[in-house]
Design an enzyme around this catalytic site. Structure first.
Site, PDB file in Angstrom:
ATOM      1  CE1 TYR A 197       3.347   7.009   8.518  1.00 46.87           C
ATOM      2  CE2 TYR A 197       2.726   7.265  10.830  1.00 46.87           C
ATOM      3  CZ  TYR A 197       2.407   7.358   9.485  1.00 46.87           C
ATOM      4  OH  TYR A 197       1.167   7.803   9.110  1.00 46.87           O
ATOM      5  CE  LYS A 201       2.674  10.429   7.379  1.00 43.72           C
ATOM      6  NZ  LYS A 201       2.019  10.922   6.146  1.00 43.72           N
ATOM      7  CB  THR A 234      -5.752   2.833   4.575  1.00 43.44           C
ATOM      8  OG1 THR A 234      -4.544   3.116   5.305  1.00 43.44           O
ATOM      9  CG2 THR A 234      -6.723   3.997   4.718  1.00 43.44           C
TER      10      THR A 234
END
Length: 322
Positions: A197, A201, A234
């Site tokens: 991840y 990014k 989220t």
């Protein structure tokens, strides 16, 4: 961005939403503020495209799941009674799907003034995309790389020297610990979803800076900026282990931003007049911030660009910003 046609294209792994309308800058900002509750949809993967034209709105939600797309249509119509809405398909886990989406979008013959790349998966188990790329890298970065580059011609044609088109790419503070070995985009023997991840990014920030260099060198009326939305509550965290999920649920309401709050810096990057003509920035909490030291390394930026062109292969012809 007064008296201009403004388009915000936002994409997700399973969804793309396009909303188009025509207003002056203050009216556009008011409209953006009014739809903040609906932005909860796209911050968990659903994106919104804002296109301003003749005081009417046109929306093009796209998703692998019809229910999500239709829900987005319903929310947009509730917030904007005069919105015109269609449904479209895009899957960022498939470079073929990205190419097909761009072809369909170009056939509509409409301008594109703001492209917001917000798709993301986080901490997913070891998986690959349709083309065999590690899923974080393929969805979070490579799909956006292809999409953005294929749409550059429209962005250039839509922008003006005093009213540039804008590319807003959502990164994360996780990029600070991302590694720079971009030779290994496929699954590795010792897989770490956290590292994957962060890697994806960082790639987004490197790409943003390199893209801005290319756009500036060509004199094109397009700017590119990266955004860190902060820690937002989220569904991205759904792949955390059970203890981490419990801890997250306990502190999220106190320390995390709501999806609407998390959208604020992206909206700032897409619409703020003070960012007119300004690119190559990393934005956090509505202001410029410094990204990782590695992200400013121009050799790494160029290497990633070249590698990315090779990865998308014949889907991108030519693979250049100018």
């Amino acid at each position: 961005m007064n008296n201009r046609v403004a388009v915000s294209l936002q994409l997700s792994y399973q969804a793309v939403t396009v909303v188009q309308c025509h207003q002056e800058h203050k009216k556009m900002m008011s409209f953006l503020q009014s739809i903040l509750p609906a932005l909860e949809l796209y911050l968990v993967g659903l994106k919104v495209l804002l296109y301003q034209l003749f005081s009417s709105a046109f929306a093009l939600p796209a998703s692998n799941h019809d229910t999500e797309g239709l829900a987005a249509v319903k929310r947009i119509c509730e917030e904007r009674s005069d919105a015109l809405v269609e449904f479209e398909h895009l899957d960022l886990a498939s470079l073929r799907s990205v190419r097909h989406f761009v072809t369909r979008f170009k056939h509509k013959g409409i301008p594109l003034h703001v492209l917001v790349n917000n798709a993301a998966v986080m901490l997913v188990p070891e998986r690959t995309t349709e083309e065999g790329f590690e899923q974080h890298f393929g969805i979070n970065y490579l799909g956006h790389f292809l999409l953005t580059t294929l749409l550059l011609d429209i962005l250039k044609q839509s922008g003006q020297l005093d009213s540039c088109s804008r590319i807003v790419t959502i990164s994360s503070s996780a990029h600070y610990i991302g590694h720079t070995g971009f030779k290994v985009s496929q699954i590795r023997p010792h897989y770490s979803p956290h590292a994957a991840y962060a890697h994806s990014k960082l790639a987004l920030v490197l790409f943003t800076y390199r893209l801005q260099q290319e756009l500036t060198a060509g004199g094109f009326p397009v700017t590119a900026n990266a955004v860190d939305p902060g820690m937002v509550d989220t569904a991205l965290y759904r792949h955390l282990c059970s203890p981490a999920q419990l801890a997250k649920s306990l502190v999220a309401r106190l320390l995390f931003w709501t999806p609407a709050q998390g959208a604020s810096t992206a909206i700032f990057a897409a619409a703020a007049t003070e960012l007119e003509g300004v690119g190559g920035c990393y934005l956090h909490n509505g202001r410029r911030a410094r990204s990782s030291t590695a992200s400013y390394n121009e050799a790494i930026q160029a290497h990633l660009w070249t590698q990315s062109c090779g990865m998308v292969g014949p889907l991108l012809e030519p693979c250049q910003a100018d």
